[in-house]
Design a protein around this motif. Structure first.
Motif, PDB file in Angstrom:
ATOM      1  N   CYS A  45      44.801  53.077  40.409  1.00 30.82           N
ATOM      2  CA  CYS A  45      44.442  52.005  39.479  1.00 30.82           C
ATOM      3  C   CYS A  45      43.317  52.489  38.571  1.00 30.82           C
ATOM      4  O   CYS A  45      42.341  53.074  39.027  1.00 30.82           O
TER       5      CYS A  45
ATOM      6  N   ARG B   5      42.472  46.048  45.133  1.00 31.96           N
ATOM      7  CA  ARG B   5      41.648  44.993  44.548  1.00 31.96           C
ATOM      8  C   ARG B   5      42.489  43.995  43.763  1.00 31.96           C
ATOM      9  O   ARG B   5      41.976  43.284  42.918  1.00 31.96           O
TER      10      ARG B   5
ATOM     11  N   HIS C 176      44.533  44.397  41.415  1.00 31.25           N
ATOM     12  CA  HIS C 176      44.818  44.686  40.007  1.00 31.25           C
ATOM     13  C   HIS C 176      46.302  45.026  39.938  1.00 31.25           C
ATOM     14  O   HIS C 176      46.804  45.748  40.784  1.00 31.25           O
TER      15      HIS C 176
ATOM     16  N   ILE D  90      41.469  50.490  36.753  1.00 23.96           N
ATOM     17  CA  ILE D  90      40.425  49.461  36.682  1.00 23.96           C
ATOM     18  C   ILE D  90      39.403  49.669  37.804  1.00 23.96           C
ATOM     19  O   ILE D  90      38.207  49.514  37.612  1.00 23.96           O
ATOM     20  N   CYS D  91      39.903  50.068  38.996  1.00 20.96           N
ATOM     21  CA  CYS D  91      39.032  50.229  40.170  1.00 20.96           C
ATOM     22  C   CYS D  91      37.859  51.189  39.946  1.00 20.96           C
ATOM     23  O   CYS D  91      36.724  50.829  40.227  1.00 20.96           O
TER      24      CYS D  91
ATOM     25  N   CYS E  26      46.961  47.257  43.397  1.00 21.94           N
ATOM     26  CA  CYS E  26      46.007  48.082  44.131  1.00 21.94           C
ATOM     27  C   CYS E  26      45.285  47.239  45.168  1.00 21.94           C
ATOM     28  O   CYS E  26      45.533  46.064  45.293  1.00 21.94           O
TER      29      CYS E  26
HETATM   30 ZN    ZN Z   1      42.294  48.297  40.980  1.00 19.98          ZN
END
Ligand code: ZN
Length: 82
Positions: free
Chosen positions: A23, A6, A8, A25-26, A4
């Motif tokens: 994603c 970021r 991840h 996590i984002c 992604c």
């Molecule tokens: Zn992410």
């Protein structure tokens, strides 16, 4: 592997199983960062209020000490006489 914005990474298998490409996590990170920013601003505001109060108390204390000095001076004179 999917990456992604970021950086991840997760495996394509996860995307297929969860049924979305975004994603996971984002959103958690964005939420945390937003919360952190709000907390920082609140802390800054608290510090600003605390500083203003500290100045106010210091001023009040200085005025009180000024009055105490006058009282102490009269007490000292009275003590010297006895
Ligand atoms: Zn992410």
């Amino acid at each position: 592997m999917i990456t992604c914005a970021r950086q991840h990474t997760w495996t394509a298998g996860f995307v297929a199983r969860e049924g979305h490409r975004w994603c996971r996590i984002c959103p958690e990170m964005i939420k945390r960062e937003r919360k952190q920013k709000i907390e920082e601003e609140q802390a800054k505001e608290r510090a600003r209020i605390a500083e203003a109060q500290r100045k106010m108390f210091a001023q009040a204390e200085a005025e009180m000490i000024g009055e105490e000095v006058k009282e102490t001076e009269t007490t000292t004179v009275r003590d010297a006489e006895t």
